[in-house]
Design a protein around this motif. Structure first.
Motif, mmCIF file in Angstrom:
data_model
loop_
_atom_site.group_PDB
_atom_site.id
_atom_site.type_symbol
_atom_site.label_atom_id
_atom_site.label_comp_id
_atom_site.label_asym_id
_atom_site.label_seq_id
_atom_site.Cartn_x
_atom_site.Cartn_y
_atom_site.Cartn_z
ATOM 1 N N ILE A 48 31.754 -9.832 28.089
ATOM 2 C CA ILE A 48 33.181 -9.948 27.766
ATOM 3 C C ILE A 48 33.910 -10.948 28.656
ATOM 4 O O ILE A 48 33.402 -11.392 29.671
ATOM 5 N N ASP A 49 35.070 -11.285 28.219
ATOM 6 C CA ASP A 49 36.052 -12.028 28.983
ATOM 7 C C ASP A 49 37.341 -11.221 28.838
ATOM 8 O O ASP A 49 37.716 -10.912 27.706
ATOM 9 N N PRO A 50 37.988 -10.786 29.864
ATOM 10 C CA PRO A 50 37.973 -11.218 31.266
ATOM 11 C C PRO A 50 36.766 -10.741 32.070
ATOM 12 O O PRO A 50 35.982 -9.935 31.601
ATOM 13 N N LYS A 51 36.704 -11.278 33.288
ATOM 14 C CA LYS A 51 35.643 -10.918 34.217
ATOM 15 C C LYS A 51 35.952 -9.555 34.823
ATOM 16 O O LYS A 51 37.010 -9.348 35.419
ATOM 17 N N VAL A 52 35.023 -8.615 34.674
ATOM 18 C CA VAL A 52 35.203 -7.274 35.220
ATOM 19 C C VAL A 52 34.026 -6.936 36.128
ATOM 20 O O VAL A 52 32.864 -7.071 35.734
ATOM 21 N N VAL A 53 34.329 -6.509 37.342
ATOM 22 C CA VAL A 53 33.313 -6.099 38.305
ATOM 23 C C VAL A 53 33.316 -4.580 38.394
ATOM 24 O O VAL A 53 34.387 -3.961 38.552
ATOM 25 N N LEU A 54 32.130 -3.985 38.286
ATOM 26 C CA LEU A 54 32.002 -2.535 38.374
ATOM 27 C C LEU A 54 31.403 -2.162 39.726
ATOM 28 O O LEU A 54 30.351 -2.672 40.119
ATOM 29 N N ILE A 55 32.088 -1.272 40.443
ATOM 30 C CA ILE A 55 31.611 -0.805 41.749
ATOM 31 C C ILE A 55 31.416 0.704 41.675
ATOM 32 O O ILE A 55 32.385 1.455 41.562
ATOM 33 N N ASP A 56 30.155 1.143 41.712
ATOM 34 C CA ASP A 56 29.896 2.581 41.648
ATOM 35 C C ASP A 56 29.857 3.174 43.049
ATOM 36 O O ASP A 56 30.092 2.469 44.049
ATOM 37 N N GLY A 57 29.578 4.460 43.138
ATOM 38 C CA GLY A 57 29.610 5.129 44.434
ATOM 39 C C GLY A 57 28.644 4.533 45.434
ATOM 40 O O GLY A 57 28.969 4.387 46.622
ATOM 41 N N THR A 58 27.450 4.175 44.962
ATOM 42 C CA THR A 58 26.453 3.580 45.856
ATOM 43 C C THR A 58 26.929 2.243 46.397
ATOM 44 O O THR A 58 26.838 1.975 47.603
ATOM 45 N N ASP A 59 27.446 1.387 45.511
ATOM 46 C CA ASP A 59 27.954 0.087 45.954
ATOM 47 C C ASP A 59 29.165 0.249 46.866
ATOM 48 O O ASP A 59 29.337 -0.497 47.831
ATOM 49 N N LEU A 60 30.000 1.232 46.562
ATOM 50 C CA LEU A 60 31.216 1.453 47.338
ATOM 51 C C LEU A 60 30.897 1.722 48.804
ATOM 52 O O LEU A 60 31.467 1.094 49.708
ATOM 53 N N VAL A 61 29.981 2.661 49.058
ATOM 54 C CA VAL A 61 29.689 3.002 50.454
ATOM 55 C C VAL A 61 28.935 1.876 51.156
ATOM 56 O O VAL A 61 29.085 1.692 52.376
ATOM 57 N N GLN A 62 28.130 1.100 50.418
ATOM 58 C CA GLN A 62 27.462 -0.044 51.035
ATOM 59 C C GLN A 62 28.481 -1.093 51.471
ATOM 60 O O GLN A 62 28.354 -1.700 52.546
ATOM 61 N N LEU A 63 29.498 -1.316 50.635
ATOM 62 C CA LEU A 63 30.568 -2.248 50.998
ATOM 63 C C LEU A 63 31.357 -1.742 52.195
ATOM 64 O O LEU A 63 31.757 -2.523 53.066
ATOM 65 N N MET A 64 31.563 -0.428 52.253
ATOM 66 C CA MET A 64 32.259 0.152 53.398
ATOM 67 C C MET A 64 31.494 -0.097 54.691
ATOM 68 O O MET A 64 32.073 -0.470 55.716
ATOM 69 N N ILE A 65 30.171 0.083 54.642
ATOM 70 C CA ILE A 65 29.345 -0.148 55.828
ATOM 71 C C ILE A 65 29.370 -1.615 56.214
ATOM 72 O O ILE A 65 29.535 -1.970 57.383
ATOM 73 N N ASP A 66 29.226 -2.496 55.220
ATOM 74 C CA ASP A 66 29.193 -3.939 55.490
ATOM 75 C C ASP A 66 30.493 -4.441 56.095
ATOM 76 O O ASP A 66 30.484 -5.360 56.928
ATOM 77 N N HIS A 67 31.614 -3.852 55.684
ATOM 78 C CA HIS A 67 32.920 -4.346 56.127
ATOM 79 C C HIS A 67 33.599 -3.434 57.148
ATOM 80 O O HIS A 67 34.778 -3.621 57.465
#
Length: 305
Positions: free
Chosen positions: A263-282
């Motif tokens: 689709i357009d627009p661009k949509v990014v999906l962040i699930d629970g696993t990705d969420l906590v990994q981003l929290m750790i990284d940042h």
């Protein structure tokens, strides 16, 4: 086939050097990859840190162990050749060379003893009768990954046990930590502006506000399916928005993941696993408990002018 462990590479590496010529590690890697029948995918496999390929790391440590046993010699930086001891070993035609085999040599025993002086069985996960099949970097990174996974699981458990209001604040802090939304105060205000029509908030993509990102955050246990994403996309079209981020504490269905790729627009999906990994990284919701700096020998230091 899978990348062989570093002990399995010892005999092939020694046979490769049997011609008596000086070789580089790149030459060794190329030849061993051919001998082992490794695919491009095998050769692209990287250590958890992503800093080095698994194959290059294992070939390097295979060479280190053979050199410590006096089987290979390094006449100059970046090059090696077989030693007289190595020739004698090949003449014996062993079926396998591994750590246990190399322990017959005094130099290697001293190397192993020095290396293990300050290690415990708990750290190495091995005994002297069962040498590890992983390189030191792999052992370290596996331990790091295990600790990271435990932190990630605990973070997700705490998030799910908290309030929706807390989840909103968490999203704000994460967005700012990732470089969006300006300050926590600015992003916090933005996420409360348009809490309707399937959109929870709008933030700046950059500090100047040249573009905007629309948000939807769901603190759910159930799987988020395609219908929920379609509602969000419809809301984006209503705002003439080009970019959206859908964050959930649960996970997305395969249909939802496939849908956003078409689709357009661009949509990014962040699930629970990705969420906590981003929290750790940042550094959101976590703090550093210890820092270990890994050193390696600076071979240039030992070259005389």
């Amino acid at each position: 086939m899978a990348v062989p462990d570093f002990q399995s590479l010892m005999l092939p590496l020694l046979k490769f050097s049997a011609d008596g010529e000086e070789h580089t590690m790149q030459e060794a890697r190329d030849r061993l990859a051919e001998i082992m029948g490794l695919s491009e995918e095998d050769l692209r496999e990287r250590l958890p840190s992503g800093r080095q390929t698994t194959f290059a790391n294992r070939v390097a440590w295979s060479k280190v162990y053979l050199a410590q046993a006096g089987v290979l010699e390094s006449p100059k930086r970046g090059r090696f050749h077989i030693s007289e001891r190595g020739r004698k070993i090949l003449a014996e035609a062993p079926e396998k060379i591994d750590i246990k085999y190399l322990e017959r040599f005094k130099e290697f025993q001293e190397f192993r003893q020095a290396s293990s002086t300050n290690r415990t069985e708990k750290v190495t996960h091995t005994t002297e009768s069962e040498p590890s099949s992983t390189t030191p970097e792999e052992t370290l990174e596996q331990a790091y990954q295990q600790l990271r996974d435990e932190v990630a699981n605990e973070l997700l458990h705490l998030i799910k046990g908290n309030t929706p209001e807390f989840f909103e604040k968490l999203v704000v802090h994460l967005i700012v930590a990732m470089g969006y939304g300006g300050s926590v105060k600015e992003a916090g205000k933005a996420t409360r502006k348009t809490a309707d029509e399937g959109i929870d908030g709008v933030i700046k993509e950059d500090r100047l506000g040249l573009d905007a990102i629309y948000l939807q955050a769901k603190r759910w246990e159930a799987v988020v399916g395609r219908p929920e994403i379609q509602k969000f996309v419809g809301a984006l079209h209503g705002q003439r928005a080009k970019k959206g981020v859908f964050i959930t504490t649960s996970r997305f269905s395969k249909e939802a993941l496939d849908y956003v790729g078409q689709i357009d627009p661009k949509v990014v999906l962040i699930d629970g696993t990705d969420l906590v990994q981003l929290m750790i990284d940042h550094g959101v919701g976590v703090s550093s408990a210890a820092v270990y700096e890994v050193k390696k020998v600076d071979t240039d230091f030992f070259i005389e002018d």
